[in-house]
Write an enzyme that holds these catalytic residues in place. Sequence first.
Site, PDB file in Angstrom:
ATOM      1  N   SER A   1       1.666   6.531   2.224  1.00 48.44           N
ATOM      2  CA  SER A   1       2.679   7.399   3.112  1.00 48.44           C
ATOM      3  C   SER A   1       3.856   7.930   2.208  1.00 48.44           C
ATOM      4  O   SER A   1       4.498   7.297   1.441  1.00 48.44           O
ATOM      5  CB  SER A   1       3.081   6.886   4.378  1.00 48.44           C
ATOM      6  OG  SER A   1       2.057   6.517   5.217  1.00 48.44           O
TER       7      SER A   1
ATOM      8  N   SER B   1       4.969  -1.237   3.772  1.00 45.46           N
ATOM      9  CA  SER B   1       5.106  -2.768   4.183  1.00 45.46           C
ATOM     10  C   SER B   1       5.152  -3.710   3.195  1.00 45.46           C
ATOM     11  O   SER B   1       4.413  -3.672   2.372  1.00 45.46           O
ATOM     12  CB  SER B   1       3.842  -3.113   5.188  1.00 45.46           C
ATOM     13  OG  SER B   1       4.039  -2.266   6.290  1.00 45.46           O
TER      14      SER B   1
ATOM     15  N   GLN C   1       0.847  -0.911   0.045  1.00 50.53           N
ATOM     16  CA  GLN C   1       0.104  -0.176   0.012  1.00 50.53           C
ATOM     17  C   GLN C   1       0.774   1.149  -0.205  1.00 50.53           C
ATOM     18  O   GLN C   1       1.490   1.604   0.894  1.00 50.53           O
ATOM     19  CB  GLN C   1      -0.889   0.049   1.226  1.00 50.53           C
ATOM     20  CG  GLN C   1      -1.943   1.095   1.497  1.00 50.53           C
ATOM     21  CD  GLN C   1      -2.742   0.804   2.628  1.00 50.53           C
ATOM     22  OE1 GLN C   1      -3.746  -0.150   2.414  1.00 50.53           O
ATOM     23  NE2 GLN C   1      -2.805   1.442   3.645  1.00 50.53           N
ATOM     24  N   GLY C   2       0.998   2.077  -1.001  1.00 52.91           N
ATOM     25  CA  GLY C   2       1.728   3.099  -1.337  1.00 52.91           C
ATOM     26  C   GLY C   2       0.999   4.505  -0.983  1.00 52.91           C
ATOM     27  O   GLY C   2       0.483   5.038  -1.923  1.00 52.91           O
TER      28      GLY C   2
ATOM     29  N   GLU D   1      -3.181   9.680  17.853  1.00 56.03           N
ATOM     30  CA  GLU D   1      -3.674  11.386  17.826  1.00 56.03           C
ATOM     31  C   GLU D   1      -4.678  11.417  16.671  1.00 56.03           C
ATOM     32  O   GLU D   1      -5.771  12.092  16.973  1.00 56.03           O
ATOM     33  CB  GLU D   1      -2.554  12.291  17.809  1.00 56.03           C
ATOM     34  CG  GLU D   1      -1.593  12.205  18.909  1.00 56.03           C
ATOM     35  CD  GLU D   1      -0.661  11.085  18.875  1.00 56.03           C
ATOM     36  OE1 GLU D   1      -0.429  10.478  17.906  1.00 56.03           O
ATOM     37  OE2 GLU D   1      -0.084  10.940  19.713  1.00 56.03           O
TER      38      GLU D   1
ATOM     39  N   GLU E   1      -8.505  -1.280   6.925  1.00 56.81           N
ATOM     40  CA  GLU E   1      -7.280  -1.669   7.491  1.00 56.81           C
ATOM     41  C   GLU E   1      -7.504  -1.623   8.975  1.00 56.81           C
ATOM     42  O   GLU E   1      -7.317  -2.238  10.135  1.00 56.81           O
ATOM     43  CB  GLU E   1      -6.040  -0.751   6.995  1.00 56.81           C
ATOM     44  CG  GLU E   1      -4.899  -1.020   7.737  1.00 56.81           C
ATOM     45  CD  GLU E   1      -3.829   0.009   7.258  1.00 56.81           C
ATOM     46  OE1 GLU E   1      -3.986   0.548   6.286  1.00 56.81           O
ATOM     47  OE2 GLU E   1      -2.720  -0.071   7.849  1.00 56.81           O
TER      48      GLU E   1
HETATM   49  C1  LIG Z   1       4.968  -0.905  10.901  1.00 55.06           C
HETATM   50  C2  LIG Z   1       4.495   0.391   9.952  1.00 55.06           C
HETATM   51  C3  LIG Z   1       4.076  -0.171   8.901  1.00 55.06           C
HETATM   52  C4  LIG Z   1       3.357   0.804   8.009  1.00 55.06           C
HETATM   53  N1  LIG Z   1       2.978   0.581   6.818  1.00 55.06           N
HETATM   54  C5  LIG Z   1       2.617   1.452   5.823  1.00 55.06           C
HETATM   55  C6  LIG Z   1       2.242   0.863   4.618  1.00 55.06           C
HETATM   56  O1  LIG Z   1       2.156  -0.466   4.232  1.00 55.06           O
HETATM   57  N2  LIG Z   1       1.781   1.758   3.627  1.00 55.06           N
HETATM   58  C7  LIG Z   1       1.856   3.345   3.976  1.00 55.06           C
HETATM   59  O2  LIG Z   1       1.437   3.893   3.145  1.00 55.06           O
HETATM   60  N3  LIG Z   1       2.154   3.591   5.218  1.00 55.06           N
HETATM   61  C8  LIG Z   1       2.714   2.693   6.361  1.00 55.06           C
HETATM   62  N4  LIG Z   1       2.928   3.265   7.446  1.00 55.06           N
HETATM   63  C9  LIG Z   1       3.057   4.728   7.520  1.00 55.06           C
HETATM   64  C10 LIG Z   1       1.932   5.333   8.474  1.00 55.06           C
HETATM   65  O3  LIG Z   1       0.833   5.232   7.934  1.00 55.06           O
HETATM   66  C11 LIG Z   1       2.446   6.470   8.957  1.00 55.06           C
HETATM   67  O4  LIG Z   1       3.477   6.259   9.755  1.00 55.06           O
HETATM   68  C12 LIG Z   1       1.550   7.220   9.781  1.00 55.06           C
HETATM   69  O5  LIG Z   1       0.376   7.657   8.897  1.00 55.06           O
HETATM   70  C13 LIG Z   1       1.989   8.621  10.544  1.00 55.06           C
HETATM   71  O6  LIG Z   1       2.595   9.393   9.410  1.00 55.06           O
HETATM   72  P1  LIG Z   1       4.088   9.887   9.642  1.00 55.06           P
HETATM   73  O7  LIG Z   1       4.905   8.863  10.037  1.00 55.06           O
HETATM   74  O8  LIG Z   1       4.414  10.871   8.367  1.00 55.06           O
HETATM   75  O9  LIG Z   1       3.960  10.983  10.947  1.00 55.06           O
HETATM   76  P2  LIG Z   1       3.276  12.366  11.027  1.00 55.06           P
HETATM   77  O10 LIG Z   1       2.002  12.588  10.138  1.00 55.06           O
HETATM   78  O11 LIG Z   1       4.443  13.201  10.517  1.00 55.06           O
HETATM   79  O12 LIG Z   1       3.218  12.631  12.600  1.00 55.06           O
HETATM   80  C14 LIG Z   1       4.256  12.697  13.427  1.00 55.06           C
HETATM   81  C15 LIG Z   1       3.466  13.086  14.842  1.00 55.06           C
HETATM   82  O13 LIG Z   1       2.371  14.123  14.787  1.00 55.06           O
HETATM   83  C16 LIG Z   1       1.294  14.051  15.228  1.00 55.06           C
HETATM   84  N5  LIG Z   1       0.246  14.423  14.221  1.00 55.06           N
HETATM   85  C17 LIG Z   1       0.084  14.607  12.986  1.00 55.06           C
HETATM   86  N6  LIG Z   1      -0.819  15.405  12.501  1.00 55.06           N
HETATM   87  C18 LIG Z   1      -1.551  15.663  13.930  1.00 55.06           C
HETATM   88  C19 LIG Z   1      -2.974  16.075  13.959  1.00 55.06           C
HETATM   89  N7  LIG Z   1      -3.733  16.740  13.080  1.00 55.06           N
HETATM   90  N8  LIG Z   1      -3.394  16.228  15.369  1.00 55.06           N
HETATM   91  C20 LIG Z   1      -2.526  15.434  16.363  1.00 55.06           C
HETATM   92  N9  LIG Z   1      -1.448  14.994  16.245  1.00 55.06           N
HETATM   93  C21 LIG Z   1      -1.022  15.204  14.934  1.00 55.06           C
HETATM   94  C22 LIG Z   1       1.210  12.092  14.838  1.00 55.06           C
HETATM   95  O14 LIG Z   1       0.036  11.760  15.525  1.00 55.06           O
HETATM   96  C23 LIG Z   1       2.479  11.768  15.219  1.00 55.06           C
HETATM   97  O15 LIG Z   1       2.760  11.658  16.623  1.00 55.06           O
HETATM   98  C24 LIG Z   1       3.466   2.134   8.356  1.00 55.06           C
HETATM   99  C25 LIG Z   1       3.918   2.800   9.567  1.00 55.06           C
HETATM  100  C26 LIG Z   1       4.531   1.740  10.579  1.00 55.06           C
HETATM  101  C27 LIG Z   1       4.994   2.299  11.566  1.00 55.06           C
END
Ligand SMILES: Cc1cc2nc3c(=O)[nH]c(=O)nc-3n(C[C@H](O)[C@H](O)[C@H](O)COP(=O)(O)OP(=O)(O)OC[C@H]3O[C@@H](n4cnc5c(N)ncnc54)[C@H](O)[C@@H]3O)c2cc1C
Length: 370
Positions: free
Chosen positions: A116, A148, A113-114, A353, A231
């Site tokens: 992020s 992933s 799933q692409g 969050e 999901e």
């Molecule tokens: C094990 C694992 C597998 C994953 N697999 C996939 C996958 O297969 N495909 C895919 O597309 N993605 C995948 N992801 C990515 C995942 O969806 C993102 O990590 C997640 O959506 C958070 O985005 P970010 O890491 O950019 O953090 P950010 O969005 O930058 O957030 C950083 C922090 O800020 C907080 N924050 C951000 N915006 C707000 C808001 N509006 N209000 C309050 N707090 C906020 C967040 O809660 C977090 O604590 C995976 C992540 C993990 C850990």
Amino acid sequence: MFNERLYDWLAVHRPPIPTSDPTGRFAQLRAWQASLNDGGWLGLGWPEEFGGRPGTILDQAMVYAALAAAGAPPPVGIIGLQTVGPALLAYGTSEQKSRYLPRILSGADIWCQGFSEPEAGSDLASVRTVAKYHAHRFVVKGQKVWTSWAQYADLCAVLARTGSAHEGRRGLTYLVVHMRAPGVTVAPITQMTGEQEFNEVFFDDVVAADDGVIGEVGGGWQVALSTLENERAMYPISRSAELQVSFNRFLSGIGPDQGNAVDIGWAEIWLAAMTAVGRAAAGDLAVGTVGPRSAVYKLLTSQLEQQFAERQLVIRPANADAVTADAVSRSRSSARHDYLLSRAATIHGGTAEILRGVIAQRQLGLPRDR
Ligand SMILES: Cc1cc2nc3c(=O)[nH]c(=O)nc-3n(C[C@H](O)[C@H](O)[C@H](O)COP(=O)(O)OP(=O)(O)OC[C@H]3O[C@@H](n4cnc5c(N)ncnc54)[C@H](O)[C@@H]3O)c2cc1C
């Protein structure tokens, strides 16, 4: 009767003995999924014309639970089965359903799933990967991250910008891309568990699959939202089953007296609570779309998973003489692994969050922050 039939089947079709090499293990698990599908244990509640079988998602949840109780691994193509498949069922054309769904069930196609990107995680509407229409096909350019199982995947569901940046979520399209198409580069990232589950994925002018738009051009946000809701709702179903397998193995490692009964009791309780959340989610999914309640299920499960994993970590063998040092060390390392992985539970599929925000606004109807 259902469980008995599954146990009889499992007595004949033995689950694979895991190899230590990750690529070999993935191939074993793909074959195991094909075998589960041939046995009639996958696709319950999916239309029969696309390889599905009579039943509901609740029956499917029972299969996962029964596999876990028997110590057998769940199917490996979980992204296809739990997120892309339901999105295709809701938004795909019948040609797309015929092409992709039977291969999702058999494990012939593993999906990733692409969504992020480095600058678009929680704020998915700011996706920058672009897809331009050229000679009747979309051509994709950009970067995804945390994808992933991309290193093993055959296909990727890519959320790409087909409109202009200022259109926000209205300019996004959900596209199918072949992972072995020219221009796709996958760079694995090592997690703190030591495993390489997720990856960076680069698309350098990659031609998307023929007929590869799921839903409408510019309608990708809706498809992505439904994918995320599936999901989130499916997560407690599959994760409680996986952790039950891991916990059974853990307990068998630490021997007959099985450590401190209070800690084991709490770990069992958190697992049972996760299973109950899974049943509730499956009940919702069985009668229609789950909507923002999926955020409640995912949030609860992620917290329960972390409580379970913390408790499992402190369980010690009560009768150290009765077990070998090797078995104890294997159990400890599996508890450590579950603990480290549990830290990701409140991040993937929407952070805690973000889910609280969804629950507040969409489930409870509270006003937005000013
Ligand atoms: C094990 C694992 C597998 C994953 N697999 C996939 C996958 O297969 N495909 C895919 O597309 N993605 C995948 N992801 C990515 C995942 O969806 C993102 O990590 C997640 O959506 C958070 O985005 P970010 O890491 O950019 O953090 P950010 O969005 O930058 O957030 C950083 C922090 O800020 C907080 N924050 C951000 N915006 C707000 C808001 N509006 N209000 C309050 N707090 C906020 C967040 O809660 C977090 O604590 C995976 C992540 C993990 C850990």
